[in-house]
Write an enzyme that holds these catalytic residues in place. Structure first.
Site, mmCIF file in Angstrom:
data_model
loop_
_atom_site.group_PDB
_atom_site.id
_atom_site.type_symbol
_atom_site.label_atom_id
_atom_site.label_comp_id
_atom_site.label_asym_id
_atom_site.label_seq_id
_atom_site.Cartn_x
_atom_site.Cartn_y
_atom_site.Cartn_z
ATOM 1 N N LYS A 117 123.368 -14.496 96.844
ATOM 2 C CA LYS A 117 124.775 -14.861 96.985
ATOM 3 C C LYS A 117 125.579 -13.596 97.229
ATOM 4 O O LYS A 117 125.666 -12.730 96.369
ATOM 5 C CB LYS A 117 125.287 -15.585 95.743
ATOM 6 C CG LYS A 117 126.778 -15.937 95.815
ATOM 7 C CD LYS A 117 127.243 -16.669 94.569
ATOM 8 C CE LYS A 117 128.752 -16.876 94.575
ATOM 9 N NZ LYS A 117 129.220 -17.577 93.346
ATOM 10 N N LYS A 133 123.365 -12.159 92.902
ATOM 11 C CA LYS A 133 124.728 -12.139 93.438
ATOM 12 C C LYS A 133 125.177 -10.693 93.529
ATOM 13 O O LYS A 133 125.023 -9.922 92.588
ATOM 14 C CB LYS A 133 125.660 -12.949 92.538
ATOM 15 C CG LYS A 133 127.117 -12.970 92.991
ATOM 16 C CD LYS A 133 127.965 -13.848 92.073
ATOM 17 C CE LYS A 133 129.438 -13.775 92.427
ATOM 18 N NZ LYS A 133 130.272 -14.629 91.539
ATOM 19 N N ASP A 137 126.912 -18.160 87.116
ATOM 20 C CA ASP A 137 126.931 -16.795 87.638
ATOM 21 C C ASP A 137 127.086 -15.859 86.447
ATOM 22 O O ASP A 137 128.163 -15.798 85.834
ATOM 23 C CB ASP A 137 128.099 -16.599 88.606
ATOM 24 C CG ASP A 137 127.818 -17.163 89.985
ATOM 25 O OD1 ASP A 137 126.876 -17.966 90.118
ATOM 26 O OD2 ASP A 137 128.562 -16.819 90.929
#
Length: 228
Positions: A185, A157, A96
């Site tokens: 996400k 994300k 991430d």
């Protein structure tokens, strides 16, 4: 068409996160044990916890995600590249990566593209580009999302959770851009079954949360008396 709530297998969406700066090795192991117990697809951890997770989850089909440039993203590209490569060498199977929001704010599209693309190329693992949607305008969200798409990320994300939570509106916006080509996400402030279901129905394919266990317990409690 949104997935009916009673057909959603929540566990397969939940990426169990432990991103408290004071988390101990014992807590990392507990996080991994919960992922095994509930069959979560992944755990998300700080780089210092990756080796512990790797050893605990040895040969289990659970992804080990490390954060990079977290939570602010205001690191040099060289620093992010080193951090990303080290995490993969230590056992991370996903990353991430917090974007450099200054690049987004200043319209430095090429700098942002080059940074993300280099991490994608170097590590050869799925990359989730963190947009920190609470700090961006809708126009900036679209710009960052499109650059990440071009750079080869596997997911967008929404948030780190440090500067504001995720919203259904942001997930819908990102899904409208990606149109299912990559995952989304949602992360930041996801605490209830209703929140989780709404985000999935909006287009989220992963949910990053430290409340995964409580969400699953809540789902089990209400499953006998559904209100959907």
């Amino acid at each position: 068409m949104a997935i009916p709530a009673n057909e959603i297998d929540l566990a397969r969406y939940l990426e169990h996160s432990l991103l408290h700066p004071a988390a101990t090795e014992a807590q990392v192991k507990e996080c991994c044990e919960a992922a095994v117990q509930f069959d979560f697809p992944a755990v998300c951890l700080y780089p210092t916890a990756i080796k512990t997770a790797r050893d605990f989850l040895h040969q289990r089909p659970i992804q080990i995600c490390s954060v990079v440039g977290f939570p602010a993203g205001a690191h040099t590209t060289a620093t992010k590249l080193y951090e990303a490569q080290e995490a993969v060498e230590n056992g991370a199977t996903e990353l991430d990566v917090m974007l450099n929001l200054a690049f987004v704010k200043m319209g430095e599209s090429e700098k942002l593209y080059q940074e993300v693309a280099q991490i994608v190329e170097l590590t050869k693992v799925p990359i989730k580009g963190i947009l920190e949607t609470a700090l961006l305008t809708d126009t900036e969200k679209r710009l960052a999302a499109e650059i990440c798409l071009d750079a080869g990320v596997s997911y967008l994300k929404t948030s780190t959770g440090w500067f504001g939570g995720t919203t259904v509106a942001d997930v819908k916006l990102l899904y409208g851009i990606t149109k299912g080509r990559i995952g989304i996400k949602a992360a930041g402030g996801i605490k209830t079954v209703d929140q989780a279901i709404a985000l999935i129905q909006a287009g989220a394919t992963r949910l990053g949360t430290s409340r995964s266990i409580k969400i699953m317990q809540e789902r089990e409690q209400v499953s006998d008396n559904p209100t959907w």
